[in-house]
Design a protein around this motif. Sequence first.
Motif, PDB file in Angstrom:
ATOM      1  N   LEU A   1      48.382  94.109  36.134  1.00 40.75           N
ATOM      2  CA  LEU A   1      47.627  92.967  35.916  1.00 40.75           C
ATOM      3  C   LEU A   1      46.225  92.860  36.451  1.00 40.75           C
ATOM      4  N   HIS A   2      45.455  94.222  36.617  1.00 37.31           N
ATOM      5  CA  HIS A   2      44.095  94.059  36.828  1.00 37.31           C
ATOM      6  C   HIS A   2      43.418  93.655  35.762  1.00 37.31           C
ATOM      7  N   THR A   3      42.300  92.930  35.759  1.00 42.39           N
ATOM      8  CA  THR A   3      41.819  92.087  35.059  1.00 42.39           C
ATOM      9  C   THR A   3      40.136  92.498  34.782  1.00 42.39           C
ATOM     10  N   GLY A   4      39.890  92.473  33.773  1.00 41.04           N
ATOM     11  CA  GLY A   4      38.361  92.849  33.408  1.00 41.04           C
ATOM     12  C   GLY A   4      37.856  91.790  32.726  1.00 41.04           C
ATOM     13  N   TYR A   5      36.434  91.733  32.748  1.00 42.58           N
ATOM     14  CA  TYR A   5      35.903  90.580  31.944  1.00 42.58           C
ATOM     15  C   TYR A   5      34.610  91.066  31.105  1.00 42.58           C
ATOM     16  N   GLY A   6      34.601  89.952  29.975  1.00 45.15           N
ATOM     17  CA  GLY A   6      33.242  90.391  29.206  1.00 45.15           C
ATOM     18  C   GLY A   6      32.088  89.690  29.645  1.00 45.15           C
ATOM     19  N   ARG A   7      31.531  89.164  28.724  1.00 48.03           N
ATOM     20  CA  ARG A   7      30.045  88.253  29.228  1.00 48.03           C
ATOM     21  C   ARG A   7      29.042  89.166  29.735  1.00 48.03           C
ATOM     22  N   ARG A   8      29.005  90.339  29.342  1.00 51.58           N
ATOM     23  CA  ARG A   8      27.908  91.222  29.857  1.00 51.58           C
ATOM     24  C   ARG A   8      26.813  91.295  28.976  1.00 51.58           C
ATOM     25  N   SER A   9      25.741  92.120  29.280  1.00 52.44           N
ATOM     26  CA  SER A   9      24.478  92.096  28.395  1.00 52.44           C
ATOM     27  C   SER A   9      24.739  93.498  27.550  1.00 52.44           C
ATOM     28  N   TYR A  10      25.649  94.212  27.428  1.00 52.17           N
ATOM     29  CA  TYR A  10      25.966  95.504  26.622  1.00 52.17           C
ATOM     30  C   TYR A  10      27.203  95.502  26.024  1.00 52.17           C
ATOM     31  N   TYR A  11      27.375  96.412  25.120  1.00 50.54           N
ATOM     32  CA  TYR A  11      28.592  96.929  24.426  1.00 50.54           C
ATOM     33  C   TYR A  11      29.495  97.656  25.546  1.00 50.54           C
ATOM     34  N   MET A  12      30.888  97.505  25.341  1.00 52.11           N
ATOM     35  CA  MET A  12      31.765  98.545  26.172  1.00 52.11           C
ATOM     36  C   MET A  12      33.001  98.979  25.255  1.00 52.11           C
TER      37      MET A  12
ATOM     38  N   HIS B   1      38.397  88.899  28.155  1.00 51.43           N
ATOM     39  CA  HIS B   1      39.075  89.556  29.236  1.00 51.43           C
ATOM     40  C   HIS B   1      39.840  90.494  28.718  1.00 51.43           C
ATOM     41  N   TYR B   2      40.476  91.568  29.768  1.00 50.98           N
ATOM     42  CA  TYR B   2      41.410  92.425  29.406  1.00 50.98           C
ATOM     43  C   TYR B   2      42.352  92.595  30.682  1.00 50.98           C
ATOM     44  N   VAL B   3      43.694  92.515  30.417  1.00 47.15           N
ATOM     45  CA  VAL B   3      44.517  92.718  31.598  1.00 47.15           C
ATOM     46  C   VAL B   3      45.725  93.946  31.327  1.00 47.15           C
ATOM     47  N   ALA B   4      45.599  94.643  32.398  1.00 50.95           N
ATOM     48  CA  ALA B   4      46.858  95.676  32.506  1.00 50.95           C
ATOM     49  C   ALA B   4      48.050  95.161  32.515  1.00 50.95           C
ATOM     50  N   ASP B   5      48.963  95.672  31.991  1.00 49.48           N
ATOM     51  CA  ASP B   5      50.472  95.382  31.773  1.00 49.48           C
ATOM     52  C   ASP B   5      51.069  95.352  33.071  1.00 49.48           C
ATOM     53  N   GLU B   6      51.813  94.559  33.309  1.00 45.16           N
ATOM     54  CA  GLU B   6      52.432  94.345  34.614  1.00 45.16           C
ATOM     55  C   GLU B   6      53.318  95.570  35.040  1.00 45.16           C
ATOM     56  N   SER B   7      54.180  96.148  34.287  1.00 38.16           N
ATOM     57  CA  SER B   7      55.229  96.915  34.502  1.00 38.16           C
ATOM     58  C   SER B   7      54.566  98.498  34.113  1.00 38.16           C
ATOM     59  N   ASP B   8      53.536  98.674  33.287  1.00 45.95           N
ATOM     60  CA  ASP B   8      53.006  99.950  32.916  1.00 45.95           C
ATOM     61  C   ASP B   8      51.616  99.852  32.643  1.00 45.95           C
ATOM     62  N   PRO B   9      50.895  99.635  33.903  1.00 42.74           N
ATOM     63  CA  PRO B   9      49.477  99.299  33.710  1.00 42.74           C
ATOM     64  C   PRO B   9      48.615 100.464  33.143  1.00 42.74           C
ATOM     65  N   TRP B  10      47.619 100.362  32.310  1.00 41.55           N
ATOM     66  CA  TRP B  10      46.923 101.292  31.740  1.00 41.55           C
ATOM     67  C   TRP B  10      45.879 101.998  32.520  1.00 41.55           C
TER      68      TRP B  10
END
Length: 253
Positions: free
Chosen positions: A33-44, A79-88
Motif C-alpha cells: 500500500l505504499h503510495t506515490g503522488y503526482g503534481r510534480r513539475s516533470y514527467y515520470m 497517485h499510485y498505490v502498491a498492491d496490499e498482498s503483492d506490492p510492486w
Amino acid sequence: MEDNKRFWIIGFLDRGYEELLPLNCGYEDCDPLHTGYGRRSYYMIHYVIKGSGTLYSEKGEYKVGHGQIFIVTPYENAHYVADESDPWEYVWIAFNGRLAKKLDSLDSRVFSTSYEPFAMIRDLQKRQDTREEVGAAALFLIFAEIFSGRSRHPHYVRRTVDTINSLYMRPITVEAIASDLRLDRRYLARIFKASMGMSVQEYLIKVRMEQAEKLLRDGVSVSMTAELVGYNDPFNFSKMFKKYYGVSPSKFV
C-alpha cells in the motif's frame, strides 16, 4: 546495484538536452500500500519489475503489473498505490523536454515495454561517468517503444473493443476474439492491456456491468438483465455485479 537496498535515487546534471532532459531516476522495492503522488513539475515513467499496484490518474484507473510502465504527466492529479498482498518493485526516470510533451496525447497511461532501457537506468547507480548520456539514451529507447507500438497495433485493439461493444450479450471469449483476428491469445492480451490499461476480460466485464446498470435503472428484472448482458446464470451475474458495484443488483435501485 546493491541488492540489499530497497530504495535509491540519483539526480542528473543538466546537460542542456532539449528533446529529452533526464532529471532524476531511482528504484524502490515498495511496502504494501505504499503510495506515490503526482503534481510534480516533470514527467515520470515507472517500470514494474515485479509485483503490482494501481495508478489513479486523470485518464482513469489502471491495474499495473510486471513488464508494464505507467506514466505521470506534469502537475497531474494522480497517485499510485502498491498492491496490499503483492506490492510492486519498480525503477523510474523523471524528465522534461520537447519530446516529452508527446506523452500528453496518449489515450492510456499504461503500456507494456521491454526491460532493457530500464536496466540501463537501474545500472546507473554503479557508475559515476556518463550518467546523463545513458539516461537520455534510455529515454529515447523508451519513447521508440511507446510510439512504435502505438503505430503497429491500434487496429487490433479497436476491433477487439468494437467486437465486445457489439457482442457483449453473447458468450464471447478472449480466445474467440483472438482467433477471429488471427492472433495469438497472449499477444492480443498484451497489446490490448498496453493500449487500454486493462485486460480484455476486464473490459468485457466493464461493458457488461455498465449495460446492466442501465437496464436495472430502466426497471428490467435481475434475471432478464443477466441474460441481456451475457450471463446464463443470474447467480453468477449477481456475484459479479456486487463485486463491481459493491451492492447486489436487487438492491441497486
